[in-house]
Design a protein around this motif. Structure first.
Motif, PDB file in Angstrom:
ATOM      1  N   ILE A 263       0.846  -1.170  -0.145  1.00 46.09           N
ATOM      2  CA  ILE A 263       0.003  -0.068   0.168  1.00 46.09           C
ATOM      3  C   ILE A 263       0.915   1.264  -0.173  1.00 46.09           C
ATOM      4  O   ILE A 263       1.973   1.266   0.378  1.00 46.09           O
ATOM      5  CB  ILE A 263      -0.936  -0.019   1.185  1.00 46.09           C
ATOM      6  CG1 ILE A 263      -0.212  -0.658   2.319  1.00 46.09           C
ATOM      7  CG2 ILE A 263      -2.323  -0.485   0.895  1.00 46.09           C
ATOM      8  CD1 ILE A 263      -0.150  -0.304   3.789  1.00 46.09           C
TER       9      ILE A 263
ATOM     10  N   GLY B   4      -0.756  -3.827  -5.339  1.00 51.57           N
ATOM     11  CA  GLY B   4      -0.158  -2.547  -4.783  1.00 51.57           C
ATOM     12  C   GLY B   4       0.601  -1.617  -5.582  1.00 51.57           C
ATOM     13  O   GLY B   4       0.133  -1.370  -6.717  1.00 51.57           O
ATOM     14  N   ARG B   5       1.829  -1.316  -5.212  1.00 49.72           N
ATOM     15  CA  ARG B   5       2.515  -0.261  -6.054  1.00 49.72           C
ATOM     16  C   ARG B   5       3.462  -1.237  -6.968  1.00 49.72           C
ATOM     17  O   ARG B   5       4.397  -0.904  -7.470  1.00 49.72           O
ATOM     18  CB  ARG B   5       3.378   0.395  -5.165  1.00 49.72           C
ATOM     19  CG  ARG B   5       2.532   1.397  -4.164  1.00 49.72           C
ATOM     20  CD  ARG B   5       3.630   2.378  -3.507  1.00 49.72           C
ATOM     21  NE  ARG B   5       4.064   1.639  -2.469  1.00 49.72           N
ATOM     22  CZ  ARG B   5       5.151   2.101  -1.545  1.00 49.72           C
ATOM     23  NH1 ARG B   5       5.494   2.914  -1.820  1.00 49.72           N
ATOM     24  NH2 ARG B   5       5.652   0.897  -0.713  1.00 49.72           N
TER      25      ARG B   5
ATOM     26  N   ARG C 190      12.003   1.675  -0.877  1.00 50.78           N
ATOM     27  CA  ARG C 190      10.574   2.439  -1.109  1.00 50.78           C
ATOM     28  C   ARG C 190       9.541   2.245  -0.159  1.00 50.78           C
ATOM     29  O   ARG C 190       8.427   1.499  -0.532  1.00 50.78           O
ATOM     30  CB  ARG C 190       9.964   1.696  -2.577  1.00 50.78           C
ATOM     31  CG  ARG C 190       9.101   2.729  -3.331  1.00 50.78           C
ATOM     32  CD  ARG C 190       8.262   2.080  -4.370  1.00 50.78           C
ATOM     33  NE  ARG C 190       7.839   0.890  -3.800  1.00 50.78           N
ATOM     34  CZ  ARG C 190       7.222  -0.169  -4.581  1.00 50.78           C
ATOM     35  NH1 ARG C 190       7.334  -0.301  -5.814  1.00 50.78           N
ATOM     36  NH2 ARG C 190       6.779  -1.349  -3.874  1.00 50.78           N
ATOM     37  N   PRO C 191       9.811   2.698   1.320  1.00 53.83           N
ATOM     38  CA  PRO C 191       8.729   2.349   2.179  1.00 53.83           C
ATOM     39  C   PRO C 191       7.612   3.174   1.826  1.00 53.83           C
ATOM     40  O   PRO C 191       7.485   4.179   1.058  1.00 53.83           O
ATOM     41  CB  PRO C 191       9.530   3.053   3.283  1.00 53.83           C
ATOM     42  CG  PRO C 191      10.497   3.977   2.729  1.00 53.83           C
ATOM     43  CD  PRO C 191      10.919   3.381   1.446  1.00 53.83           C
ATOM     44  N   PRO C 192       6.287   2.715   2.321  1.00 49.42           N
ATOM     45  CA  PRO C 192       5.122   3.641   2.288  1.00 49.42           C
ATOM     46  C   PRO C 192       5.429   4.917   3.187  1.00 49.42           C
ATOM     47  O   PRO C 192       6.207   4.964   4.169  1.00 49.42           O
ATOM     48  CB  PRO C 192       4.091   2.709   2.943  1.00 49.42           C
ATOM     49  CG  PRO C 192       4.742   1.868   3.865  1.00 49.42           C
ATOM     50  CD  PRO C 192       6.146   1.778   3.389  1.00 49.42           C
TER      51      PRO C 192
ATOM     52  N   TRP D  23      -4.369  -7.929  -7.128  1.00 47.54           N
ATOM     53  CA  TRP D  23      -4.178  -6.751  -6.296  1.00 47.54           C
ATOM     54  C   TRP D  23      -2.622  -6.679  -6.299  1.00 47.54           C
ATOM     55  O   TRP D  23      -1.885  -7.807  -5.756  1.00 47.54           O
ATOM     56  CB  TRP D  23      -4.585  -6.651  -4.741  1.00 47.54           C
ATOM     57  CG  TRP D  23      -4.047  -5.750  -3.899  1.00 47.54           C
ATOM     58  CD1 TRP D  23      -2.858  -5.677  -3.199  1.00 47.54           C
ATOM     59  CD2 TRP D  23      -4.236  -4.369  -4.002  1.00 47.54           C
ATOM     60  NE1 TRP D  23      -2.668  -4.562  -2.650  1.00 47.54           N
ATOM     61  CE2 TRP D  23      -3.568  -3.540  -3.271  1.00 47.54           C
ATOM     62  CE3 TRP D  23      -5.455  -3.719  -4.822  1.00 47.54           C
ATOM     63  CZ2 TRP D  23      -3.697  -2.192  -3.122  1.00 47.54           C
ATOM     64  CZ3 TRP D  23      -5.679  -2.225  -4.635  1.00 47.54           C
ATOM     65  CH2 TRP D  23      -4.514  -1.663  -3.826  1.00 47.54           C
TER      66      TRP D  23
END
Lengths: 315, 315
Positions: free
Chosen positions: A258, B154-155, A292-294, B152
């Motif tokens: 996410i 996500g990124r 690439r942390p959220p 799904w």
């Protein structure tokens, strides 16, 4: 104009908002500890009436009332069951129907954490994102998911991040299982642990601060004060909670990738950004895509967030 | 007619399917261990040509070729990077473009686990459900999510169930982190653990079976045989893997409340339904809504599942 209610174990918070989501009236009352669901429903109705009055209107003029409740919610039937923090509330109770009758306007129910997370997504810290995980750090550790701009409820019970396993065979959780995130990071678990350590002869100012404040529980303000004073046990138990939150939230991110994590709840809101930043740091060693942390953000709507989020149930 | 390729660390499997998804041609070759990405790309092209020939057609008659690949996939650019199990494949390589040129037909790429899970969702064990988690139990532990009928991502990196933390501070994982599910349940981790125990003086037939079969690694068939023979170490390590899978998969279910879990991958497919049933049992003590577990199913498409799933990339 519409109203929203955040039904908690200790207080009932109601707000009235205008079409631009601005709060134009509010009221807060204590949650009854006796009398079961009917007493709680009557007190919710009184709180909504008081909030409406403070906005200079009658409840029947409201377009509707949204209620965020603990426990197992049947959104369609408008019932609440298994609300552990509310008095004598095991069996299913028709809260929406009872309130609709008492207030003379439409009442819609949803899970308390889900409405708070929806509030942050629509109006708060989550606005720039289309997918996020809300982590509600309080008595327990609740969660709510927004995926592709919509709440993800699964078969109705999604979001139980507090019962993700962070340590197989680990600490006992209030849910009866072992090694759950909540067993380390829920405020109820942290308090049990502190009481146990005091019984073992360890020292802490936590319970003195609690008594000074006339409380029976280690509420969030008690923990915050003990941390400010450099209390060793409080620091150690909060460090332990943050470590568990780091692992649990990172696991959720590894699964879902996410864009953002929003941290709210009683303890999350009271401890605020410096501690949310520490959760982000504790996630880092467990993130599969570490570069690439959220985004990890504090909830922005504050103490009224749950009630404001509940107004979104009314379209 | 279209083709699908499952690119693995040891073999390249290609299939040709008709409009009803029936397999009408297939070929399998060993994955080159030298020569880097260009050698692998050339071997994929040869395998697809062979599969097309076995279906009595030329590759240029195919509507397209889908490829499921390990590593980090850029679906739009058609590149693969960090494919740890393939030779000298750290940097990004334009696999889709190279194959399109070699074969004279459209080539589309996706993650190997994602295409296998999509195959089970569209054509296999997942057909009755709209949300599911695929758990690919092999050398590592991969995962793929279908939510509301759609993958799904996500990124772009969602599904890393193997790197959910099941034991903070626990076993070392091949990814360099600690306590990940894959550190207990990945076949590579299980083999490392077995080698370590043998060095400590413990006995097992695992490595004899491996040598009898002319293998250099404890492949799934070796584990299956040792279990059939009642080998104690194999039994213990598989029990440990199942315990970790139970905790990790239950954590994912508590977060997402999906309808079904489909277990595939080399070890999952080889050990089959009795062991998948044991994973379901190991999940049970960790499920937050214990009275309503998800369906836990074996992947139904078998060894060709990855390649069949890859054909779905071609519309």
């Amino acid at each position: 104009m519409k109203a929203g209610v955040d039904l908690g174990g200790t207080k009932i918070q109601a707000v009235v908002v205008d079409a631009g989501h601005a709060v134009v009236g509010q009221a807060r009352r204590e949650t009854p500890t006796e009398g079961g669901p009917p007493a709680v429903a009557a007190e919710i109705a009184a709180t909504v009436r008081e909030a409406a009055a403070s906005a200079g209107m009658d409840v029947r003029e409201l377009a509707g009332v949204g209620v965020g409740s603990p426990g197992a919610i049947d959104r369609t039937a408008g019932t609440v069951a298994h609300a552990r923090n509310l008095p004598d509330w095991e069996r299913s109770y028709p809260l929406a129907g009872t309130l609709t009758e008492a207030l003379g306007t439409t009442v819609l129910l949803d899970n308390d954490v889900q409405v708070a997370v929806a509030g942050e997504f629509e109006l708060g810290a989550g606005r720039p994102y289309s997918s996020l995980l809300g982590v509600w750090w309080g008595t327990g550790v609740g969660g709510g998911l927004i995926l592709d701009g919509k709440p993800w409820l699964g078969r109705g019970a999604a979001g139980e991040i507090g019962h993700m396993v962070v340590k197989r065979g680990g600490a006992h959780c209030p849910c009866g299982r072992r090694g759950c995130l909540e067993a380390y990071a829920g405020r109820a678990s942290m308090e049990s642990r502190a009481r146990h350590l005091v019984e073992q002869g360890e020292k802490t100012a936590l319970f003195e601060i609690m008594e000074e404040r006339g409380r029976a529980r280690l509420q969030s303000g008690v923990w915050a004060r003990a941390l400010e004073d450099g209390d060793r046990m409080a620091t150690r138990l909060v460090d332990r909670a943050i470590g568990a939150l780091g692992a649990g939230v990172a696991s959720a991110v590894n699964l879902l990738d996410i864009e953002a994590v929003v941290v709210g709840g009683g303890l999350g809101t009271r401890l605020g950004p410096p501690y949310v930043e520490r959760i982000a740091e504790a996630m880092q060693p467990h993130l599969f895509v570490a570069e690439r942390p959220p985004a990890v953000l504090s909830a922005a709507l504050g103490d009224l967030g749950g009630a404001i989020g509940a107004t979104l149930l009314v379209s």
